[in-house]
Design a protein around this motif. Structure first.
Motif, PDB file in Angstrom:
ATOM      1  N   GLN A   1       0.848  -1.184   0.000  1.00 51.50           N
ATOM      2  CA  GLN A   1       0.000   0.000   0.000  1.00 51.50           C
ATOM      3  C   GLN A   1       0.895   1.249   0.000  1.00 51.50           C
ATOM      4  OE1 GLN A   1      -2.670   0.228   3.322  1.00 51.50           O
ATOM      5  NE2 GLN A   1      -3.478   2.213   2.730  1.00 51.50           N
ATOM      6  N   VAL A   2       0.616   2.137  -0.941  1.00 52.62           N
ATOM      7  CA  VAL A   2       1.403   3.349  -1.058  1.00 52.62           C
ATOM      8  C   VAL A   2       0.850   4.414  -0.116  1.00 52.62           C
ATOM      9  CG1 VAL A   2       2.142   5.188  -2.608  1.00 52.62           C
ATOM     10  CG2 VAL A   2       1.975   2.826  -3.448  1.00 52.62           C
ATOM     11  N   GLN A   3       1.748   5.045   0.619  1.00 53.43           N
ATOM     12  CA  GLN A   3       1.356   6.162   1.475  1.00 53.43           C
ATOM     13  C   GLN A   3       2.367   7.284   1.367  1.00 53.43           C
ATOM     14  OE1 GLN A   3       0.753   4.378   5.484  1.00 53.43           O
ATOM     15  NE2 GLN A   3      -1.331   5.179   5.302  1.00 53.43           N
ATOM     16  N   LEU A   4       1.855   8.495   1.288  1.00 55.87           N
ATOM     17  CA  LEU A   4       2.659   9.693   1.422  1.00 55.87           C
ATOM     18  C   LEU A   4       2.117  10.434   2.636  1.00 55.87           C
ATOM     19  CD1 LEU A   4       2.783  10.956  -2.294  1.00 55.87           C
ATOM     20  CD2 LEU A   4       4.456   9.552  -1.096  1.00 55.87           C
ATOM     21  N   VAL A   5       2.960  10.624   3.634  1.00 61.83           N
ATOM     22  CA  VAL A   5       2.509  11.214   4.889  1.00 61.83           C
ATOM     23  C   VAL A   5       3.252  12.520   5.129  1.00 61.83           C
ATOM     24  CG1 VAL A   5       2.255  10.893   7.370  1.00 61.83           C
ATOM     25  CG2 VAL A   5       1.984   8.937   5.825  1.00 61.83           C
ATOM     26  N   GLU A   6       2.484  13.609   5.116  1.00 64.10           N
ATOM     27  CA  GLU A   6       3.063  14.931   5.340  1.00 64.10           C
ATOM     28  C   GLU A   6       3.090  15.252   6.830  1.00 64.10           C
ATOM     29  OE1 GLU A   6       0.334  15.532   1.614  1.00 64.10           O
ATOM     30  OE2 GLU A   6       0.203  14.534   3.561  1.00 64.10           O
ATOM     31  N   SER A   7       4.053  16.048   7.212  1.00 70.20           N
ATOM     32  CA  SER A   7       4.133  16.559   8.579  1.00 70.20           C
ATOM     33  C   SER A   7       4.875  17.882   8.555  1.00 70.20           C
ATOM     34  CB  SER A   7       4.857  15.559   9.501  1.00 70.20           C
ATOM     35  OG  SER A   7       6.171  15.326   9.050  1.00 70.20           O
ATOM     36  N   GLY A   8       4.792  18.605   9.667  1.00 70.53           N
ATOM     37  CA  GLY A   8       5.547  19.843   9.794  1.00 70.53           C
ATOM     38  C   GLY A   8       4.737  21.107   9.644  1.00 70.53           C
ATOM     39  N   GLY A   9       3.463  20.974   9.322  1.00 69.47           N
ATOM     40  CA  GLY A   9       2.635  22.172   9.214  1.00 69.47           C
ATOM     41  C   GLY A   9       2.337  22.766  10.577  1.00 69.47           C
ATOM     42  N   GLY A  10       1.724  23.947  10.549  1.00 68.89           N
ATOM     43  CA  GLY A  10       1.371  24.595  11.806  1.00 68.89           C
ATOM     44  C   GLY A  10       1.111  26.063  11.615  1.00 68.89           C
ATOM     45  N   GLY A  26       5.822   2.193   0.615  1.00 73.22           N
ATOM     46  CA  GLY A  26       5.220   1.420  -0.464  1.00 73.22           C
ATOM     47  C   GLY A  26       5.778   1.741  -1.831  1.00 73.22           C
ATOM     48  N   ILE A  27       6.539   2.809  -1.915  1.00 74.11           N
ATOM     49  CA  ILE A  27       7.232   3.166  -3.147  1.00 74.11           C
ATOM     50  C   ILE A  27       8.597   3.709  -2.767  1.00 74.11           C
ATOM     51  CG2 ILE A  27       5.185   3.744  -4.501  1.00 74.11           C
ATOM     52  CD1 ILE A  27       5.842   6.739  -3.948  1.00 74.11           C
ATOM     53  N   ALA A  91      -2.416  27.771   3.492  1.00 75.29           N
ATOM     54  CA  ALA A  91      -3.092  26.779   2.656  1.00 75.29           C
ATOM     55  C   ALA A  91      -2.881  25.395   3.263  1.00 75.29           C
ATOM     56  CB  ALA A  91      -2.537  26.796   1.235  1.00 75.29           C
ATOM     57  N   VAL A  92      -3.589  24.430   2.709  1.00 73.78           N
ATOM     58  CA  VAL A  92      -3.261  23.029   2.979  1.00 73.78           C
ATOM     59  C   VAL A  92      -2.219  22.611   1.948  1.00 73.78           C
ATOM     60  CG1 VAL A  92      -4.106  20.671   3.140  1.00 73.78           C
ATOM     61  CG2 VAL A  92      -5.551  22.568   3.900  1.00 73.78           C
ATOM     62  N   TYR A  93      -1.130  22.056   2.427  1.00 73.66           N
ATOM     63  CA  TYR A  93      -0.031  21.643   1.559  1.00 73.66           C
ATOM     64  C   TYR A  93      -0.070  20.124   1.381  1.00 73.66           C
ATOM     65  CZ  TYR A  93       2.011  26.282   1.550  1.00 73.66           C
ATOM     66  OH  TYR A  93       2.230  27.633   1.359  1.00 73.66           O
ATOM     67  N   TYR A  94       0.010  19.708   0.124  1.00 71.39           N
ATOM     68  CA  TYR A  94      -0.081  18.299  -0.219  1.00 71.39           C
ATOM     69  C   TYR A  94       1.203  17.822  -0.891  1.00 71.39           C
ATOM     70  CZ  TYR A  94      -5.134  18.950   0.335  1.00 71.39           C
ATOM     71  OH  TYR A  94      -6.387  19.232   0.826  1.00 71.39           O
ATOM     72  N   CYS A  95       1.602  16.638  -0.535  1.00 72.27           N
ATOM     73  CA  CYS A  95       2.726  15.976  -1.191  1.00 72.27           C
ATOM     74  C   CYS A  95       2.200  15.117  -2.337  1.00 72.27           C
ATOM     75  CB  CYS A  95       3.456  15.110  -0.169  1.00 72.27           C
ATOM     76  SG  CYS A  95       4.864  14.197  -0.818  1.00 72.27           S
ATOM     77  N   ASN A  96       2.943  15.099  -3.438  1.00 75.83           N
ATOM     78  CA  ASN A  96       2.542  14.335  -4.615  1.00 75.83           C
ATOM     79  C   ASN A  96       3.727  13.550  -5.164  1.00 75.83           C
ATOM     80  OD1 ASN A  96       2.554  14.706  -7.920  1.00 75.83           O
ATOM     81  ND2 ASN A  96       0.605  13.967  -7.116  1.00 75.83           N
ATOM     82  N   GLY A  97       3.450  12.334  -5.597  1.00 77.78           N
ATOM     83  CA  GLY A  97       4.451  11.531  -6.278  1.00 77.78           C
ATOM     84  C   GLY A  97       3.907  11.097  -7.627  1.00 77.78           C
ATOM     85  N   ARG A  98       4.653  11.376  -8.689  1.00 76.99           N
ATOM     86  CA  ARG A  98       4.150  11.137 -10.030  1.00 76.99           C
ATOM     87  C   ARG A  98       5.191  10.437 -10.881  1.00 76.99           C
ATOM     88  NH1 ARG A  98       1.322  16.236 -12.095  1.00 76.99           N
ATOM     89  NH2 ARG A  98      -0.082  15.470 -10.506  1.00 76.99           N
ATOM     90  N   MET A  99       4.698   9.491 -11.711  1.00 77.19           N
ATOM     91  CA  MET A  99       5.560   8.850 -12.693  1.00 77.19           C
ATOM     92  C   MET A  99       4.778   8.781 -13.993  1.00 77.19           C
ATOM     93  SD  MET A  99       7.377   5.111 -12.674  1.00 77.19           S
ATOM     94  CE  MET A  99       8.296   5.454 -11.187  1.00 77.19           C
ATOM     95  N   GLY A 100       5.187   9.547 -14.983  1.00 75.22           N
ATOM     96  CA  GLY A 100       4.458   9.612 -16.231  1.00 75.22           C
ATOM     97  C   GLY A 100       3.083  10.207 -16.000  1.00 75.22           C
ATOM     98  N   THR A 101       2.113   9.706 -16.762  1.00 76.89           N
ATOM     99  CA  THR A 101       0.747  10.213 -16.621  1.00 76.89           C
ATOM    100  C   THR A 101      -0.173   9.226 -15.934  1.00 76.89           C
ATOM    101  OG1 THR A 101       0.212   9.358 -18.808  1.00 76.89           O
ATOM    102  CG2 THR A 101       0.966  11.632 -18.679  1.00 76.89           C
ATOM    103  N   ILE A 103       0.654   7.201 -13.073  1.00 77.17           N
ATOM    104  CA  ILE A 103       0.891   6.949 -11.652  1.00 77.17           C
ATOM    105  C   ILE A 103       0.954   8.284 -10.934  1.00 77.17           C
ATOM    106  CG2 ILE A 103       2.442   5.966  -9.934  1.00 77.17           C
ATOM    107  CD1 ILE A 103       3.372   3.988 -12.048  1.00 77.17           C
ATOM    108  N   ASP A 104       0.077   8.433  -9.945  1.00 82.31           N
ATOM    109  CA  ASP A 104      -0.111   9.728  -9.300  1.00 82.31           C
ATOM    110  C   ASP A 104      -0.587   9.471  -7.877  1.00 82.31           C
ATOM    111  OD1 ASP A 104      -2.173  12.661 -10.048  1.00 82.31           O
ATOM    112  OD2 ASP A 104      -0.191  12.470  -9.135  1.00 82.31           O
ATOM    113  N   TYR A 105       0.267   9.740  -6.897  1.00 84.80           N
ATOM    114  CA  TYR A 105      -0.080   9.514  -5.496  1.00 84.80           C
ATOM    115  C   TYR A 105      -0.132  10.837  -4.749  1.00 84.80           C
ATOM    116  CZ  TYR A 105       1.326   4.705  -6.570  1.00 84.80           C
ATOM    117  OH  TYR A 105       1.437   3.460  -7.123  1.00 84.80           O
ATOM    118  N   TRP A 106      -1.044  10.910  -3.775  1.00 87.79           N
ATOM    119  CA  TRP A 106      -1.215  12.126  -2.971  1.00 87.79           C
ATOM    120  C   TRP A 106      -1.210  11.788  -1.495  1.00 87.79           C
ATOM    121  CZ3 TRP A 106      -1.350  16.967  -5.019  1.00 87.79           C
ATOM    122  CH2 TRP A 106      -1.567  17.066  -6.400  1.00 87.79           C
ATOM    123  N   GLY A 107      -0.673  12.713  -0.715  1.00 87.33           N
ATOM    124  CA  GLY A 107      -0.796  12.627   0.722  1.00 87.33           C
ATOM    125  C   GLY A 107      -2.100  13.245   1.182  1.00 87.33           C
TER     126      GLY A 107
END
Length: 116
Positions: A1-10, A26-27, A91-101, A103-107
Motif C-alpha cells: 500500500q502506497v502512502q505519502l505522509v506529510e508533517s511539519g505544518g502549523g 510502499g514506493i 493553505a493546505v499543503y499536499y505531497c505528490n508523487g508522479r511517474m508519467g501520466t 501513476i499519481d499519489y497524494w498525501g
C-alpha cells in the motif's frame, strides 16, 4: 500500500519558517517526480515546487527564492523548507508523487497558517 505522509505544518507568524516533510512508504520516492502543492480556501490546488529523480527543481513564481524543495532518498522523504512566510502562503499543503501520466499519489495534506 502506497502512502505519502506529510508533517511539519502549523501556525507561524509572517516572516517565519517551517519545514514540511513527506515520508513515502510502499514506493521508492527517488524514482518519482515529487512535488508539493497547496490549496487555499476557495482556490484551485496549485503546484508550489517539484523535484525530479535527477534533482532538477522548479518553483512557482510566488515562492521562488523563499522555498526550497529537497529529497533524502536514504530516508525516502521529500522536504519543503519555507522561509519568509507570508499570509498568502496559508493553505493546505499536499505531497505528490508522479511517474508519467498513469501513476499519481497524494498525501492527506498538512495545514500551514501564516498569521500574526
Amino acid at each position: 500500500q502506497v502512502q505519502l505522509v506529510e508533517s511539519g505544518g502549523g501556525l507561524v507568524t509572517p516572516g517565519g519558517s517551517l519545514r514540511l516533510s513527506c515520508a513515502a512508504s510502499g514506493i521508492f520516492s527517488g524514482i518519482y517526480v515529487m512535488g508539493w502543492y497547496r490549496q487555499a480556501p476557495g482556490m484551485q490546488r496549485e503546484l508550489v515546487a517539484a523535484i525530479t529523480p535527477g534533482g532538477s527543481t522548479n518553483y512557482a513564481a510566488s515562492v521562488k527564492g523563499r522555498f526550497t524543495i529537497s529529497r533524502d532518498n536514504a530516508k525516502n522523504t521529500v522536504y519543503l523548507q519555507m522561509n519568509s512566510l507570508k499570509p498568502e502562503d496559508t493553505a493546505v499543503y499536499y505531497c505528490n508523487g508522479r511517474m508519467g501520466t498513469a501513476i499519481d499519489y497524494w498525501g492527506q495534506g498538512t495545514q500551514v497558517t501564516v498569521s500574526s
